[in-house]
Write a protein that holds these residues in place. Structure first.
Motif, PDB file in Angstrom:
ATOM      1  N   THR A   1       2.482 -14.592   3.994  1.00  0.00           N
ATOM      2  CA  THR A   1       3.315 -14.012   2.943  1.00  0.00           C
ATOM      3  C   THR A   1       3.480 -12.524   3.209  1.00  0.00           C
ATOM      4  O   THR A   1       2.488 -11.808   3.360  1.00  0.00           O
ATOM      5  N   LEU A   2       4.734 -12.074   3.253  1.00  0.00           N
ATOM      6  CA  LEU A   2       5.022 -10.673   3.496  1.00  0.00           C
ATOM      7  C   LEU A   2       5.677 -10.067   2.260  1.00  0.00           C
ATOM      8  O   LEU A   2       6.617 -10.643   1.711  1.00  0.00           O
ATOM      9  N   SER A   3       5.167  -8.920   1.845  1.00  0.00           N
ATOM     10  CA  SER A   3       5.770  -8.177   0.745  1.00  0.00           C
ATOM     11  C   SER A   3       5.768  -6.701   1.119  1.00  0.00           C
ATOM     12  O   SER A   3       4.996  -6.268   1.982  1.00  0.00           O
ATOM     13  N   SER A   4       6.633  -5.953   0.471  1.00  0.00           N
ATOM     14  CA  SER A   4       6.740  -4.541   0.815  1.00  0.00           C
ATOM     15  C   SER A   4       7.069  -3.706  -0.407  1.00  0.00           C
ATOM     16  O   SER A   4       7.559  -4.214  -1.415  1.00  0.00           O
ATOM     17  N   VAL A   5       6.798  -2.412  -0.258  1.00  0.00           N
ATOM     18  CA  VAL A   5       7.107  -1.449  -1.303  1.00  0.00           C
ATOM     19  C   VAL A   5       7.609  -0.181  -0.625  1.00  0.00           C
ATOM     20  O   VAL A   5       7.017   0.290   0.355  1.00  0.00           O
ATOM     21  N   LEU A   6       8.700   0.353  -1.138  1.00  0.00           N
ATOM     22  CA  LEU A   6       9.195   1.672  -0.742  1.00  0.00           C
ATOM     23  C   LEU A   6       9.679   2.322  -2.025  1.00  0.00           C
ATOM     24  O   LEU A   6      10.733   1.972  -2.552  1.00  0.00           O
ATOM     25  N   LYS A   7       8.860   3.232  -2.542  1.00  0.00           N
ATOM     26  CA  LYS A   7       9.182   3.847  -3.820  1.00  0.00           C
ATOM     27  C   LYS A   7      10.384   4.774  -3.686  1.00  0.00           C
ATOM     28  O   LYS A   7      10.655   5.304  -2.612  1.00  0.00           O
ATOM     29  N   LYS A   8      11.063   4.949  -4.790  1.00  0.00           N
ATOM     30  CA  LYS A   8      12.233   5.817  -4.823  1.00  0.00           C
ATOM     31  C   LYS A   8      11.816   7.247  -4.470  1.00  0.00           C
ATOM     32  O   LYS A   8      10.791   7.732  -4.949  1.00  0.00           O
ATOM     33  N   TYR A   9      12.593   7.899  -3.643  1.00  0.00           N
ATOM     34  CA  TYR A   9      12.355   9.282  -3.189  1.00  0.00           C
ATOM     35  C   TYR A   9      11.052   9.436  -2.415  1.00  0.00           C
ATOM     36  O   TYR A   9      10.456  10.501  -2.398  1.00  0.00           O
ATOM     37  N   ASP A  10      10.596   8.363  -1.789  1.00  0.00           N
ATOM     38  CA  ASP A  10       9.372   8.411  -0.996  1.00  0.00           C
ATOM     39  C   ASP A  10       9.692   7.892   0.403  1.00  0.00           C
ATOM     40  O   ASP A  10      10.559   7.039   0.576  1.00  0.00           O
ATOM     41  N   ASP A  11       9.001   8.401   1.385  1.00  0.00           N
ATOM     42  CA  ASP A  11       9.252   7.955   2.753  1.00  0.00           C
ATOM     43  C   ASP A  11       8.198   6.974   3.249  1.00  0.00           C
ATOM     44  O   ASP A  11       8.279   6.488   4.369  1.00  0.00           O
ATOM     45  N   MET A  12       7.214   6.656   2.420  1.00  0.00           N
ATOM     46  CA  MET A  12       6.121   5.785   2.849  1.00  0.00           C
ATOM     47  C   MET A  12       6.447   4.323   2.552  1.00  0.00           C
ATOM     48  O   MET A  12       6.558   3.909   1.406  1.00  0.00           O
ATOM     49  N   TYR A  13       6.592   3.555   3.623  1.00  0.00           N
ATOM     50  CA  TYR A  13       6.869   2.116   3.546  1.00  0.00           C
ATOM     51  C   TYR A  13       5.537   1.387   3.626  1.00  0.00           C
ATOM     52  O   TYR A  13       4.755   1.586   4.550  1.00  0.00           O
ATOM     53  N   THR A  14       5.263   0.545   2.638  1.00  0.00           N
ATOM     54  CA  THR A  14       4.023  -0.225   2.602  1.00  0.00           C
ATOM     55  C   THR A  14       4.340  -1.688   2.879  1.00  0.00           C
ATOM     56  O   THR A  14       5.141  -2.296   2.173  1.00  0.00           O
ATOM     57  N   LEU A  15       3.730  -2.223   3.921  1.00  0.00           N
ATOM     58  CA  LEU A  15       3.899  -3.632   4.274  1.00  0.00           C
ATOM     59  C   LEU A  15       2.572  -4.338   4.043  1.00  0.00           C
ATOM     60  O   LEU A  15       1.532  -3.912   4.538  1.00  0.00           O
ATOM     61  N   GLN A  16       2.629  -5.407   3.255  1.00  0.00           N
ATOM     62  CA  GLN A  16       1.439  -6.194   2.971  1.00  0.00           C
ATOM     63  C   GLN A  16       1.646  -7.596   3.534  1.00  0.00           C
ATOM     64  O   GLN A  16       2.648  -8.245   3.243  1.00  0.00           O
ATOM     65  N   ILE A  17       0.710  -8.025   4.357  1.00  0.00           N
ATOM     66  CA  ILE A  17       0.757  -9.367   4.922  1.00  0.00           C
ATOM     67  C   ILE A  17      -0.479 -10.126   4.455  1.00  0.00           C
ATOM     68  O   ILE A  17      -1.599  -9.654   4.611  1.00  0.00           O
ATOM     69  N   SER A  18      -0.229 -11.295   3.859  1.00  0.00           N
ATOM     70  CA  SER A  18      -1.315 -12.152   3.396  1.00  0.00           C
ATOM     71  C   SER A  18      -1.314 -13.424   4.239  1.00  0.00           C
ATOM     72  O   SER A  18      -0.260 -13.956   4.574  1.00  0.00           O
ATOM     73  N   PHE A  19      -2.512 -13.874   4.549  1.00  0.00           N
ATOM     74  CA  PHE A  19      -2.683 -15.096   5.322  1.00  0.00           C
ATOM     75  C   PHE A  19      -3.521 -16.065   4.518  1.00  0.00           C
ATOM     76  O   PHE A  19      -4.597 -15.723   4.041  1.00  0.00           O
ATOM     77  N   GLN A  20      -3.023 -17.285   4.335  1.00  0.00           N
ATOM     78  CA  GLN A  20      -3.792 -18.339   3.669  1.00  0.00           C
ATOM     79  C   GLN A  20      -4.028 -19.453   4.675  1.00  0.00           C
ATOM     80  O   GLN A  20      -3.079 -20.067   5.165  1.00  0.00           O
ATOM     81  N   ASP A  21      -5.284 -19.684   4.971  1.00  0.00           N
ATOM     82  CA  ASP A  21      -5.655 -20.747   5.902  1.00  0.00           C
ATOM     83  C   ASP A  21      -5.318 -22.089   5.266  1.00  0.00           C
ATOM     84  O   ASP A  21      -5.681 -22.360   4.127  1.00  0.00           O
ATOM     85  N   GLY A  22      -4.599 -22.926   6.011  1.00  0.00           N
ATOM     86  CA  GLY A  22      -4.186 -24.216   5.479  1.00  0.00           C
ATOM     87  C   GLY A  22      -5.337 -25.158   5.198  1.00  0.00           C
ATOM     88  O   GLY A  22      -5.283 -25.962   4.273  1.00  0.00           O
ATOM     89  N   LYS A  23      -6.397 -25.056   5.984  1.00  0.00           N
ATOM     90  CA  LYS A  23      -7.523 -25.970   5.831  1.00  0.00           C
ATOM     91  C   LYS A  23      -8.478 -25.521   4.722  1.00  0.00           C
ATOM     92  O   LYS A  23      -8.821 -26.293   3.846  1.00  0.00           O
ATOM     93  N   THR A  24      -8.877 -24.259   4.732  1.00  0.00           N
ATOM     94  CA  THR A  24      -9.875 -23.781   3.775  1.00  0.00           C
ATOM     95  C   THR A  24      -9.265 -23.177   2.518  1.00  0.00           C
ATOM     96  O   THR A  24      -9.980 -22.952   1.544  1.00  0.00           O
ATOM     97  N   LYS A  25      -7.971 -22.858   2.548  1.00  0.00           N
ATOM     98  CA  LYS A  25      -7.258 -22.241   1.418  1.00  0.00           C
ATOM     99  C   LYS A  25      -7.765 -20.841   1.095  1.00  0.00           C
ATOM    100  O   LYS A  25      -7.495 -20.309   0.038  1.00  0.00           O
TER     101      LYS A  25
END
Length: 193
Positions: A125-149
């Protein structure tokens, strides 16, 4: 432009002062890395389907009110119109809550098939944030193991100036390395456990 060069191969050029365009182009590039470039994952649209179901029901109420009012003009259709209008606005409130608390800036849910084909798919799962008037791009990547959840999440923040030049052209290779670095650190954590 030659016949072999497609529109997708052209560099992405945007107005570097438009924060929404910056975020959308980086999100699209991250999606391209996960789905096409190195990993060949399959996109899962269940999250977006939830939004479509809510919108379809809301439009259904609006259409029903329109048809009912046509068949039985206003004084007779008043109770039905009130119910339909209230239902529509309640569903729009539910849609707002859904996009705010369920989607939370998620722009990609990707499935990675098990190499052996035995275990369930791993979910990225990929999500991101770039606040208004800000130059910092935040990328969040989540991994869920299919077997163990079990779920692991890594969040990295970089300035958009690292990925765009003065003309507003995206340097895809730099951004691709940024995304791959985050994904590989999650893979390393997965192997160590």
């Amino acid at each position: 432009m030659s016949n072999n060069e497609s529109i997708e191969d052209k560099p992405v050029k945007i107005d570097k002062w438009d924060g929404t365009a910056l975020k959308n182009s980086l999100d699209d590039a991250a999606k391209k890395v996960m789905l096409e470039k190195g990993y060949k994952m399959k996109e899962c649209s269940r999250l977006m389907d939830g939004r479509l179901v809510i919108c379809t029901i809301a439009v259904g109420f609006a259409m029903f009110a329109l048809v009912w009012d046509y068949l039985k003009p206003f004084p007779q259709s008043k109770p039905v119109l009130i119910v339909c209008v209230l239902s529509y606005f309640i569903l729009m409130g539910i849609l707002t809550l859904y996009t705010t608390y369920k989607e939370m800036g998620i722009f990609l849910v990707a499935l990675e098939k098990d190499k052996a084909g035995v275990d369930p798919d791993d979910i990225w799962t990929l999500s991101s944030v770039l606040k208004k008037y800000d130059d910092m791009y935040t990328l969040q990547i989540s991994f869920q193991d299919g077997k163990t959840k079990k779920t692991q999440t890594i969040e990295k923040q970089r300035s958009v100036a690292n990925f765009f030049d003065e003309e507003g052209i995206l340097h895809f290779e730099k951004f691709e390395q940024f995304v791959k670095q985050i994904k590989e650190s999650l893979n390393t954590d997965k192997k160590n456990k």
